[in-house]
Design a protein around this motif. Structure first.
Motif, mmCIF file in Angstrom:
data_model
loop_
_atom_site.group_PDB
_atom_site.id
_atom_site.type_symbol
_atom_site.label_atom_id
_atom_site.label_comp_id
_atom_site.label_asym_id
_atom_site.label_seq_id
_atom_site.Cartn_x
_atom_site.Cartn_y
_atom_site.Cartn_z
ATOM 1 N N UNK A 73 0.821 -1.219 0.000
ATOM 2 C CA UNK A 73 0.000 0.000 0.000
ATOM 3 C C UNK A 73 0.847 1.258 0.000
ATOM 4 N N UNK A 74 2.089 1.175 0.468
ATOM 5 C CA UNK A 74 2.954 2.356 0.518
ATOM 6 C C UNK A 74 3.562 2.671 -0.843
ATOM 7 N N UNK A 82 8.189 -12.114 2.904
ATOM 8 C CA UNK A 82 8.270 -11.184 4.031
ATOM 9 C C UNK A 82 7.044 -11.373 4.921
ATOM 10 N N UNK A 83 7.257 -11.575 6.217
ATOM 11 C CA UNK A 83 6.125 -11.804 7.114
ATOM 12 C C UNK A 83 5.181 -10.617 7.179
ATOM 13 N N UNK A 84 5.669 -9.406 6.834
ATOM 14 C CA UNK A 84 4.802 -8.228 6.859
ATOM 15 C C UNK A 84 3.740 -8.265 5.773
ATOM 16 N N UNK A 89 -4.652 -5.719 4.355
ATOM 17 C CA UNK A 89 -4.678 -4.486 3.557
ATOM 18 C C UNK A 89 -5.619 -3.466 4.206
ATOM 19 N N UNK A 90 -5.170 -2.240 4.243
ATOM 20 C CA UNK A 90 -5.961 -1.183 4.850
ATOM 21 C C UNK A 90 -5.751 -1.050 6.344
ATOM 22 N N UNK A 120 -0.129 5.108 9.977
ATOM 23 C CA UNK A 120 -1.044 5.504 8.913
ATOM 24 C C UNK A 120 -1.098 4.395 7.867
ATOM 25 N N UNK A 121 -2.272 4.228 7.266
ATOM 26 C CA UNK A 121 -2.489 3.137 6.319
ATOM 27 C C UNK A 121 -1.528 3.217 5.149
ATOM 28 N N UNK A 122 -1.210 4.429 4.693
ATOM 29 C CA UNK A 122 -0.319 4.588 3.535
ATOM 30 C C UNK A 122 1.152 4.689 3.958
ATOM 31 N N UNK A 123 1.413 4.548 5.236
ATOM 32 C CA UNK A 123 2.782 4.677 5.715
ATOM 33 C C UNK A 123 3.662 3.502 5.300
#
Length: 307
Positions: A73-74, A82-84, A89-90, A120-123
């Motif tokens: 999303x960034x 990657x575990x992330x 999403x969101x 932040x969601x877009x961070x």
């Protein structure tokens, strides 16, 4: 090792906070239960949360190639491994937590957390935070990824691969196992459970068994070369043994007689030596007696004159 509870939030399709407690009813008394639901309901996400909290990895991350990239999303791409990538999403942050009993009998809490910059969601995705704490007093035992993995492996007695193969069987591996033929199924079973070692042990056991059989066959062949005696030969040997036994007893008696004779000869020799010593002593005494004749005659005269 025993899993006591699984909890988390924003793990794949699981948005709301969730907690599954195996120490309370109805799961506390359930020896066997199933996780059911529609596709996308989050059944696998529960297992992903358990693996993430304990080992920082999950089976779905191992399904794809390590070099694959997925959009984030960034606006950047991250590795599919990657575990992330499991973060919903969101969502600006997500976490997974497992409470378990270690091999030492104490309870521990393993936690995994992923978050974005400034929440932040877009961070931009930040580094994963992991920790291991003691449940009794909340003391943090490890807070770095490598240290947490080592501590969890020591407390559970299982590495991630061993945990995945014994406690958690991935859906893809299980489906492949069901569809495979007998030969492929055996190979997949070795891959999933890590039992290739036992196949190697089985081969070595077979080789040693064959070697033992060959040695046994050689011994049997050597034993077959020796034949038993017939009655006449056995009777002749028995007579020979009896004759030699009688000869041995006669020789023993003769030896006893010779030993006694030798002892008599030794005593005779000793008596001869003593006799020679006594004769020499007698001769010396007679000589001294002859030498003392004048003195004895003088003594007799003095005795007669004494009155």
């Amino acid at each position: 090792m025993r899993i006591l509870s699984i909890s988390g939030q924003n793990i794949a399709s699981l948005a709301a906070p969730f907690r599954i407690d195996f120490t309370t009813a109805p799961l506390a008394g359930a020896g066997l239960f199933a996780i059911t639901g529609e596709t996308g309901a989050g059944k696998s996400s529960i297992l992903d949360a358990m693996c993430l909290a304990l080992y920082g990895d999950a089976p779905r991350l191992s399904a794809g190639a390590r070099g694959d990239k997925v959009p984030d999303a960034a606006g950047e791409e991250i590795s599919a491994a990657d575990s992330r990538a499991i973060l919903r999403r969101g969502a600006a942050t997500g976490w997974a937590e497992v409470r378990f009993t270690g091999r030492d009998g104490a309870d521990y809490i393993a936690r995994w957390q992923a978050r974005r910059a400034r929440d932040r969601v877009e961070g931009k995705l930040q580094s994963v935070a992991r920790s291991l704490a003691r449940a009794a007093d909340g003391q943090v035992l490890a807070a770095q990824t490598q240290a947490v993995s080592e501590q969890v492996a020591a407390l559970t007695g299982l590495s991630y691969e061993e945990f995945r193969r014994t406690v958690l069987l991935a859906q893809g591996d299980f489906d492949a196992f069901l569809r495979a033929d007998t030969g492929e199924r055996a190979a997949l079973l070795e891959k999933v459970t890590g039992t290739g070692l036992y196949r190697a042990v089985s081969i070595r056991v077979y080789e040693r068994t064959e070697a033992a059989r060959a040695a046994h066959a050689q011994l049997l062949a050597r034993a077959a070369e020796h034949r038993l005696l017939d009655d006449a030969a056995r009777a002749a040997l028995t007579e020979e043994i009896a004759a030699k036994t009688a000869a041995t007893e006669a020789a023993a008696a003769e030896r006893a007689g010779l030993t006694e004779a030798l002892a008599r000869h030794r005593r005779h020799a000793e008596a001869q030596a003593q006799l020679q010593t006594a004769a020499a002593a007698l001769a010396g005494a007679e000589t001294r007696q002859a030498e003392a004749g004048p003195a004895r005659a003088q003594l007799e005269r003095l005795e007669r004159a004494a009155p």
